[in-house]
Design an enzyme around this catalytic site. Structure first.
Site, mmCIF file in Angstrom:
data_model
loop_
_atom_site.group_PDB
_atom_site.id
_atom_site.type_symbol
_atom_site.label_atom_id
_atom_site.label_comp_id
_atom_site.label_asym_id
_atom_site.label_seq_id
_atom_site.Cartn_x
_atom_site.Cartn_y
_atom_site.Cartn_z
ATOM 1 N N LYS A 51 0.803 -1.234 0.000
ATOM 2 C CA LYS A 51 0.000 0.000 0.000
ATOM 3 C C LYS A 51 0.833 1.280 0.000
ATOM 4 C CE LYS A 51 -4.441 -1.339 0.316
ATOM 5 N NZ LYS A 51 -5.516 -0.839 -0.563
ATOM 6 N N SER A 75 -8.818 -0.704 6.426
ATOM 7 C CA SER A 75 -8.792 -1.775 7.428
ATOM 8 C C SER A 75 -7.424 -1.868 8.080
ATOM 9 C CB SER A 75 -9.139 -3.113 6.766
ATOM 10 O OG SER A 75 -8.186 -3.454 5.780
#
Length: 313
Positions: A51, A75
């Protein structure tokens, strides 16, 4: 649509931040499954997941526009990445996380000086809340996947794969909202169209699989898969057309297969990966023996230590 040029530009932009992660192999795993398996190790990336690639590409772009506060819904892994790069650039970050976010991911966000707000359990709930917070104009929303800069940043992992492994037959990529696979598939298909790109989803979080088969985006609601990073409800508006264009197939893996893949990587390779990262390995292990050269992209390694015994059962 993103393209190879945008992905190359992203690599230049984030080159001083992200790592070029290694590709590992295991003779034992390859022998057991009858194909030569390679593992693209994004669990060894900064912040412990892929990410950081997309988040850095997007947040740097916003920083150059004088943005002082960024907000994300996550999340865990996207939130960690946004908090990390914001901290590096000395701007503020707020991360909206689900009620069941892994403790290790919350702790990492705090370690990067990110502010945390808790909201709901589904991706839609936390994204809506993050957008609400940003509506006053004082913070800029950083999407988890549905943004060209995010997608292009994730695609830099695909560029590395084609440079690191010769004569690839197939690449298996986990699917959540589609940011990773849309970027990686673009990089791979526009570099070498002969390589097959296979998406992998948990069987109980199969929104992209159903959408792919039906030819339109399908909302499945909430999910309780152990692959917590893949609990999206519906594919992204921007990512899904790229999946339709470049992804050759999507396979589903059950929860036991995800656990089995986690155990294989832990015991044979001595690497700790998170269930979301094990999904691609589980998908590659489903491939019929055929002496194929297969890359499984391990997306992350952020797993709570107290959850590991449950994966070993």
């Amino acid at each position: 649509m993103i393209d190879l040029n945008l992905i190359r530009e992203a690599r230049e932009r984030i080159g001083g931040i992200v790592k070029k992660t290694p590709v590992m192999t295991s003779e034992t795993i390859s022998k057991d499954f009858g194909n030569e398996l390679f593992f693209k190790c994004e669990h060894l990336q900064k912040t412990g997941a892929f990410k950081i690639r997309g988040a850095s590409n997007k947040v740097i772009q916003e920083f150059q526009r004088n943005t002082k506060h960024v907000i994300a819904a996550s999340s865990g892994n996207h939130g960690q990445a946004v908090a990390y790069i914001a901290n590096q650039l000395e701007i503020c970050s707020t991360i909206v996380v689900p009620e069941d976010a892994a403790a290790c991911k919350r702790d990492a966000i705090k370690a990067y000086n990110g502010n945390i707000e808790v909201c709901g359990t589904t991706s839609e709930e936390r994204i809506e809340r993050a957008k609400q917070i940003s509506e006053d104009g004082k913070a800029v929303f950083i999407p988890p996947y549905d943004d060209p800069f995010i997608m292009a940043g994730q695609g830099t992992a695909g560029l590395e794969i084609v440079e690191q492994v010769d004569d690839i037959d197939e690449v298996y990529v986990p699917i959540g909202g589609g940011g990773l696979i849309s970027g990686v598939a673009t990089a791979i298909k526009e570099s070498n169209p002969g390589i097959r790109v296979i998406g992998v989803e948990p069987a109980i979080a199969n929104d992209t699989y159903l959408s792919f088969k039906q030819g339109k985006r399908f909302n499945i609601g909430g999910s309780i898969t152990i692959a917590d990073g893949l609990r999206t409800s519906i594919p992204g508006e921007l990512t899904f057309p790229v999946v339709q264009r470049y992804v050759d197939d999507i396979v589903l893996v059950d929860e036991e297969s995800i656990k089995k893949a986690f155990i294989y990587v832990l015991t044979r390779m001595k690497q700790v990966i998170e269930p979301s990262g094990a999904v691609s390995v589980a998908g590659a292990m489903k491939r019929n023996p055929g002496s194929k050269r297969i890359v499984a992209l391990i997306s992350g390694g952020n797993v709570d230590t107290d959850f590991i015994p449950k994966l070993l059962k």
